[in-house]
Design an enzyme around this catalytic site. Structure first.
Site, PDB file in Angstrom:
ATOM      1  N   HIS A 121       0.905  -1.207   0.098  1.00 25.38           N
ATOM      2  CA  HIS A 121       0.017   0.098  -0.055  1.00 25.38           C
ATOM      3  C   HIS A 121       0.820   1.162   0.020  1.00 25.38           C
ATOM      4  CE1 HIS A 121      -3.509  -2.564   0.878  1.00 25.38           C
ATOM      5  NE2 HIS A 121      -2.752  -3.112   2.099  1.00 25.38           N
TER       6      HIS A 121
HETATM    7  C1  BDR Z   1      -2.898   1.343   5.035  1.00 25.10           C
HETATM    8  O1  BDR Z   1      -3.037   1.158   6.449  1.00 25.10           O
HETATM    9  C2  BDR Z   1      -2.173   0.802   7.108  1.00 25.10           C
HETATM   10  O2  BDR Z   1      -2.186  -0.373   7.866  1.00 25.10           O
HETATM   11  C3  BDR Z   1      -0.818   0.545   6.191  1.00 25.10           C
HETATM   12  O3  BDR Z   1       0.100   1.081   6.673  1.00 25.10           O
HETATM   13  C4  BDR Z   1      -1.526   1.507   4.925  1.00 25.10           C
HETATM   14  O4  BDR Z   1      -0.938   2.927   5.466  1.00 25.10           O
HETATM   15  C5  BDR Z   1      -3.554   0.481   4.137  1.00 25.10           C
HETATM   16  O5  BDR Z   1      -4.939   0.395   4.429  1.00 25.10           O
END
Ligand code: BDR
Ligand code: CA
Length: 311
Positions: A241
């Site tokens: 992500h």
């Molecule tokens: C986002 O949420 C967090 O858990 C990860 O670091 C990322 O920024 C993904 O939904």
């Protein structure tokens, strides 16, 4: 080469860590500040993790700042089920002597943007609390930034922190909505794009074979999420992500997006934190962001392996 100036606001967090590793390796980028915010785990972990990661990636000269400890409204939401209680799934980084700068994240961000008007890209990959605070305290800040690239939201796919909402937006919906209304030049990198931005186990193995401690750390930590990504996103690999948002800041040509209107639900119980957009609707409003929804995955993977080979 005129380097891209990056200020990174993060909540490390394993994929935040991966994004920092990539940013530090990128010859085309200069990181001018890193700030930590409460998110995946509380600030008492995200800040030490940010410090340890900057040391691990030879960013000892880059200042690290503490941001918000809690959302603008409501309770702290964490994601220890993915990131572990310490944010790095129990993986330890080499000892170091770094300490955080005394200036708060919002003051530092404004000072950095004012020093290089129109040149700084803010990459925000955690809950947007510190960014919204900075925008509220410094109304000229949105106009001083070149761009704000945000990992957050789930537009036309289900959420990952509730059936409707993605984690970063659910962790602080009011902050996300304030940033979307700020007038800043925004690029949104939601789950719609990041679920397509993954490395296969084979690609992670190729990374591990690069042999540097940084490459082995990235491959090991992200590799541990493969079963979770299979069960939750239905993919064969590790979803990246936060690296996706970072890669967009460096190489926008890897992504497909469109200008659109976007907003965040802050009221309704079931859909609190949900990103709404007209990107896929006929009911158009005035655009306030570029919404990314696809990525050239093979090129994305190649770029990541090339960057990690720089260590
Ligand atoms: C986002 O949420 C967090 O858990 C990860 O670091 C990322 O920024 C993904 O939904
Ligand atoms: Ca994050």
């Amino acid at each position: 080469m005129d380097k891209k100036l990056l200020f990174i606001d993060c909540d490390p967090g394993i994929d935040d860590a991966a994004a920092l590793l990539l940013a530090a390796a990128a010859p085309e980028a200069e990181i001018i500040g890193v700030s930590a915010v409460a998110g995946n785990v509380p600030l008492e972990h995200t800040l030490p993790n940010a410090l340890a990661l900057t040391a691990f990636t030879h960013l000892d000269a880059v200042p690290v700042y503490a941001g918000a400890t809690r959302p603008l409204i409501g309770e702290v939401l964490t994601a220890a089920y993915v990131h572990g209680m310490d944010g790095l799934r129990g993986h330890t980084l080499p000892p170091h002597t770094r300490t955080a700068c005394p200036e708060p994240a919002w003051t530092a961000l404004h000072r950095a943007a004012a020093a290089y008007p129109g040149r700084v890209t803010l990459v925000a990959v955690g809950p947007l609390t510190s960014v919204a605070t900075a925008f509220s305290l410094h109304p000229d800040l949105p106009g001083l930034l070149k761009q704000v690239v945000i990992m957050g939201g789930a537009a036309a796919v289900p959420g990952n922190a509730s059936p409707a909402a993605e984690f970063n937006f659910l962790a602080d919906p009011e902050a996300a909505e304030a940033v979307l209304r700020s007038g800043a030049r925004l690029a949104l990198c939601p789950l719609d794009a990041t679920e397509k931005a993954y490395l296969t186990p084979e690609e992670l193995e190729t990374m591990a074979v690069l042999g540097s401690p940084q490459a082995r750390f990235f491959a090991q930590v992200m590799g541990e999420t493969v079963p979770w990504c299979r069960d939750n996103y239905g993919i064969h690999g590790a979803t990246l992500h936060d690296p996706a948002a970072l890669l967009y800041a460096l190489h926008p040509e890897l992504f497909t997006g469109k200008a659109c209107w976007a907003g965040v639900e802050t009221e309704a119980q079931l859909t609190r934190g949900k990103l709404f957009t007209d990107a896929f609707s006929d009911a158009k409003k005035d655009p306030n962001c570029t919404l990314l929804y696809d990525v050239d995955r093979p090129a994305f993977a190649r770029t990541i392996l090339d960057l990690m080979a720089c260590y």
